[in-house]
Design a protein around this motif. Structure first.
Motif, PDB file in Angstrom:
ATOM      1  N   PHE A 290      72.811  98.665 -36.136  1.00 60.19           N
ATOM      2  CA  PHE A 290      71.352  98.751 -36.075  1.00 60.19           C
ATOM      3  C   PHE A 290      70.866 100.200 -35.991  1.00 60.19           C
ATOM      4  CE2 PHE A 290      71.609  94.293 -34.378  1.00 60.19           C
ATOM      5  CZ  PHE A 290      70.915  93.699 -35.436  1.00 60.19           C
ATOM      6  N   TRP A 291      71.761 101.108 -35.626  1.00 58.51           N
ATOM      7  CA  TRP A 291      71.366 102.518 -35.560  1.00 58.51           C
ATOM      8  C   TRP A 291      71.066 103.081 -36.946  1.00 58.51           C
ATOM      9  CZ3 TRP A 291      69.531 105.115 -31.665  1.00 58.51           C
ATOM     10  CH2 TRP A 291      69.792 104.655 -30.370  1.00 58.51           C
ATOM     11  N   MET A 292      71.444 102.360 -37.968  1.00 55.28           N
ATOM     12  CA  MET A 292      71.057 102.749 -39.323  1.00 55.28           C
ATOM     13  C   MET A 292      69.526 102.769 -39.446  1.00 55.28           C
ATOM     14  SD  MET A 292      71.925 103.645 -42.388  1.00 55.28           S
ATOM     15  CE  MET A 292      73.640 103.173 -42.663  1.00 55.28           C
ATOM     16  N   ARG A 293      68.860 101.862 -38.702  1.00 52.80           N
ATOM     17  CA  ARG A 293      67.396 101.807 -38.734  1.00 52.80           C
ATOM     18  C   ARG A 293      66.791 103.112 -38.190  1.00 52.80           C
ATOM     19  NH1 ARG A 293      65.475  96.383 -38.730  1.00 52.80           N
ATOM     20  NH2 ARG A 293      67.047  95.084 -39.769  1.00 52.80           N
ATOM     21  N   TYR A 294      67.448 103.679 -37.201  1.00 53.56           N
ATOM     22  CA  TYR A 294      66.989 104.952 -36.619  1.00 53.56           C
ATOM     23  C   TYR A 294      67.038 106.062 -37.666  1.00 53.56           C
ATOM     24  CZ  TYR A 294      67.118 109.085 -33.525  1.00 53.56           C
ATOM     25  OH  TYR A 294      66.886 110.298 -32.924  1.00 53.56           O
ATOM     26  N   VAL A 295      68.160 106.133 -38.372  1.00 55.33           N
ATOM     27  CA  VAL A 295      68.339 107.148 -39.412  1.00 55.33           C
ATOM     28  C   VAL A 295      67.296 106.967 -40.511  1.00 55.33           C
ATOM     29  CG1 VAL A 295      69.925 108.040 -41.164  1.00 55.33           C
ATOM     30  CG2 VAL A 295      70.809 107.348 -38.911  1.00 55.33           C
ATOM     31  N   GLU A 296      67.062 105.736 -40.918  1.00 56.65           N
ATOM     32  CA  GLU A 296      66.094 105.466 -41.998  1.00 56.65           C
ATOM     33  C   GLU A 296      64.667 105.812 -41.563  1.00 56.65           C
ATOM     34  OE1 GLU A 296      66.899 101.363 -42.604  1.00 56.65           O
ATOM     35  OE2 GLU A 296      68.644 101.714 -43.934  1.00 56.65           O
ATOM     36  N   SER A 297      64.339 105.498 -40.313  1.00 56.68           N
ATOM     37  CA  SER A 297      62.996 105.782 -39.810  1.00 56.68           C
ATOM     38  C   SER A 297      62.731 107.281 -39.756  1.00 56.68           C
ATOM     39  CB  SER A 297      62.819 105.168 -38.417  1.00 56.68           C
ATOM     40  OG  SER A 297      61.568 105.535 -37.871  1.00 56.68           O
ATOM     41  N   LYS A 298      63.708 108.033 -39.292  1.00 56.52           N
ATOM     42  CA  LYS A 298      63.531 109.480 -39.203  1.00 56.52           C
ATOM     43  C   LYS A 298      63.419 110.105 -40.597  1.00 56.52           C
ATOM     44  CE  LYS A 298      65.457 111.989 -36.067  1.00 56.52           C
ATOM     45  NZ  LYS A 298      64.193 112.376 -35.409  1.00 56.52           N
ATOM     46  N   LYS A 299      64.148 109.552 -41.525  1.00 52.09           N
ATOM     47  CA  LYS A 299      64.053 110.035 -42.908  1.00 52.09           C
ATOM     48  C   LYS A 299      62.648 109.793 -43.460  1.00 52.09           C
ATOM     49  CE  LYS A 299      66.308 109.621 -47.427  1.00 52.09           C
ATOM     50  NZ  LYS A 299      67.356 108.921 -48.221  1.00 52.09           N
ATOM     51  N   ALA A 300      62.078 108.624 -43.152  1.00 51.00           N
ATOM     52  CA  ALA A 300      60.723 108.298 -43.621  1.00 51.00           C
ATOM     53  C   ALA A 300      59.694 109.225 -42.992  1.00 51.00           C
ATOM     54  CB  ALA A 300      60.407 106.847 -43.281  1.00 51.00           C
ATOM     55  N   TRP A 301      59.905 109.604 -41.720  1.00 48.12           N
ATOM     56  CA  TRP A 301      58.987 110.524 -41.065  1.00 48.12           C
ATOM     57  C   TRP A 301      59.019 111.895 -41.739  1.00 48.12           C
ATOM     58  CZ3 TRP A 301      55.246 110.901 -37.400  1.00 48.12           C
ATOM     59  CH2 TRP A 301      54.900 109.731 -36.733  1.00 48.12           C
ATOM     60  N   ARG A 302      60.209 112.338 -42.065  1.00 49.66           N
ATOM     61  CA  ARG A 302      60.322 113.660 -42.709  1.00 49.66           C
ATOM     62  C   ARG A 302      59.691 113.654 -44.106  1.00 49.66           C
ATOM     63  NH1 ARG A 302      65.376 113.469 -40.207  1.00 49.66           N
ATOM     64  NH2 ARG A 302      66.377 112.729 -42.119  1.00 49.66           N
ATOM     65  N   SER A 303      59.866 112.566 -44.827  1.00 49.75           N
ATOM     66  CA  SER A 303      59.426 112.538 -46.225  1.00 49.75           C
ATOM     67  C   SER A 303      57.944 112.220 -46.391  1.00 49.75           C
ATOM     68  CB  SER A 303      60.269 111.535 -47.025  1.00 49.75           C
ATOM     69  OG  SER A 303      60.080 110.225 -46.520  1.00 49.75           O
ATOM     70  N   GLU A 304      57.377 111.363 -45.498  1.00 47.86           N
ATOM     71  CA  GLU A 304      55.985 110.968 -45.727  1.00 47.86           C
ATOM     72  C   GLU A 304      55.162 110.713 -44.473  1.00 47.86           C
ATOM     73  OE1 GLU A 304      55.583 106.881 -47.246  1.00 47.86           O
ATOM     74  OE2 GLU A 304      57.786 106.803 -47.331  1.00 47.86           O
TER      75      GLU A 304
END
Length: 418
Positions: A290-304
């Motif tokens: 489930f920590w994959m969700r953390y990585v994906e969320s932070k990526k979305a914050w950086r990009s948009e």
């Protein structure tokens, strides 16, 4: 066969050489003994906080002890202490630069002295900004600097008179009240020091020194719980100071127990501080995937998401981003654990769920998992949430456990921030 005259001459020369060598060996031995005696004197004076008295010794011997971390630690502190007693701002700046160089050397040599390391953090390589003795009333500044000169020589009565004068001239002077109390503390008059520390803390509750000194005074009187309360306030005032964590360790040593501070450590994170996820270590069995969700969320914050949330601002990692990214893990992990699909959840998930259930998520992030960028959000958060921070520290950080384990130093694991 050598002639008797040659032998007598040779014997005379040899005797002169041996006498010369013996003189220099004896002289060198005396010099070594003098240096060792000066070192002992300098360290003793420094340990008594008589840094102005220690300074001449340290100035003389420091170059002779290039690998002595203790000498260079006290030398740097002594230069910094001396700097505040100087009336000329340019000379103070130059001395702060020298102090910074000496303290940097002490750090390279391995010092763990909290005062030295905190001073180095504050001074930086260029000596840093002006000290806190400035005041709109020049008479207040003059009294404070003169008081410091007496304090650093152990003349506490004279120092107090000057600090008290500064306080009467400016009852809003944090330094005047704080230093007045410190003269009593230095004389082991701990109860007498408390009202002055309380006054300073009231003047500015967002500075940690008065709370720390007050806690130290209470600790010396065996009032450990009261001391802990002051150390908590010091922590809230300046959580990213080395002193905040040193106070935690003081209590560890005093109680003779160790702190049981729960951390959110997914695979890839082994200590407090920035949360890092190692994707190769994730598993479906314990739910750590489930920590994959953390990585994906932070990526979305950086990009948009950052650009949409903070329009016109340059990207930085924020408390908002951390909260949302951790909650992206929380929701599905909680559901999977509750349903029984994950029977033995990863410890990072269990601790994260517990922290969120108590309303401590933001506090945990800001005090135990903040990067330098995220820590910029602390002071605004504190404005409306001081009670929550206090509750978090009392219930999550200042939590002691019995056991034979060696006392755990929380401080050392968090000093990386600065």
């Amino acid at each position: 066969m050598k002639s008797p005259i040659f032998l007598r001459l040779f014997t005379l020369i040899l005797g002169t050489v041996l006498l010369f060598q013996s003189y220099h060996e004896a002289n060198g031995q005396r010099n070594d003994e003098d240096l060792r005696a000066s070192r002992i004197k300098a360290i003793d004076l420094s340990n008594e906080n008589r840094y102005l008295d220690a300074y001449p010794f340290l100035e003389k011997i420091a170059s002779s002890f290039p690998s002595d971390w203790e000498v260079w630690t006290h030398y740097g502190i002594a230069i910094a202490v001396r700097s505040v007693t100087l009336p000329d701002a340019n000379k103070r700046k130059e001395e702060r630069r020298r102090a910074s160089m000496a303290l940097a050397k002490a750090k390279e040599l391995g010092t763990t002295n909290v005062i030295a390391l905190e001073l180095l953090d504050q001074l930086g390589s260029d000596g840093g900004a002006e000290d806190n003795f400035l005041d709109q009333n020049p008479e207040v500044e003059k009294a404070l600097r003169e008081g410091e000169a007496y304090f650093a020589k152990g003349e506490y009565g004279k120092a107090f008179a000057l600090y008290e004068r500064a306080y009467k001239l400016n009852p809003k002077s944090y330094e005047a009240a704080l230093f007045a109390g410190d003269t009593f503390y230095a004389q082991k008059k701990y109860r007498e020091s408390e009202p002055w520390f309380e006054t300073a803390a009231t003047i500015n509750p967002d500075r940690e020194m008065a709370f720390r000194f007050w806690g130290d005074a209470l600790l010396e009187q065996g009032k450990v719980k009261d001391a802990q309360d002051k150390f908590v306030e010091a922590f809230i005032a300046e959580p990213y100071s080395r002193y905040a964590w040193d106070n935690v360790d003081k209590l560890t040593r005093k109680y003779g127990k160790y702190f049981d501070v729960k951390g959110v450590f997914p695979p890839g994170t082994n200590d407090f501080g920035e949360i890092i996820v190692d994707l190769s270590g994730l598993s479906e069995k314990d739910g750590s995937y489930f920590w994959m969700r953390y990585v994906e969320s932070k990526k979305a914050w950086r990009s948009e998401k950052f650009a949409k949330t903070f329009k016109g601002s340059q990207y930085r990692e924020t408390l908002n981003e951390m909260v949302e990214s951790l909650r992206a893990v929380l929701a599905p992990a909680s559901a999977a654990i509750k349903s029984g699909r994950i029977k033995t959840p990863h410890h990072s998930l269990k601790n994260l769920i517990e922290i969120e259930s108590k309303g401590f998520l933001e506090s945990y992030i800001l005090l135990l998992a903040a990067t330098e960028e995220v820590s910029e959000d602390y002071y605004n958060y504190r404005l409306a949430n001081r009670a929550t921070l206090r509750k978090f520290l009392n219930e999550h950080v200042f939590v002691l456990k019995d056991g034979k384990d060696e006392a755990k130093s929380v401080a050392s694991s968090l000093w990386h921030r600065r």
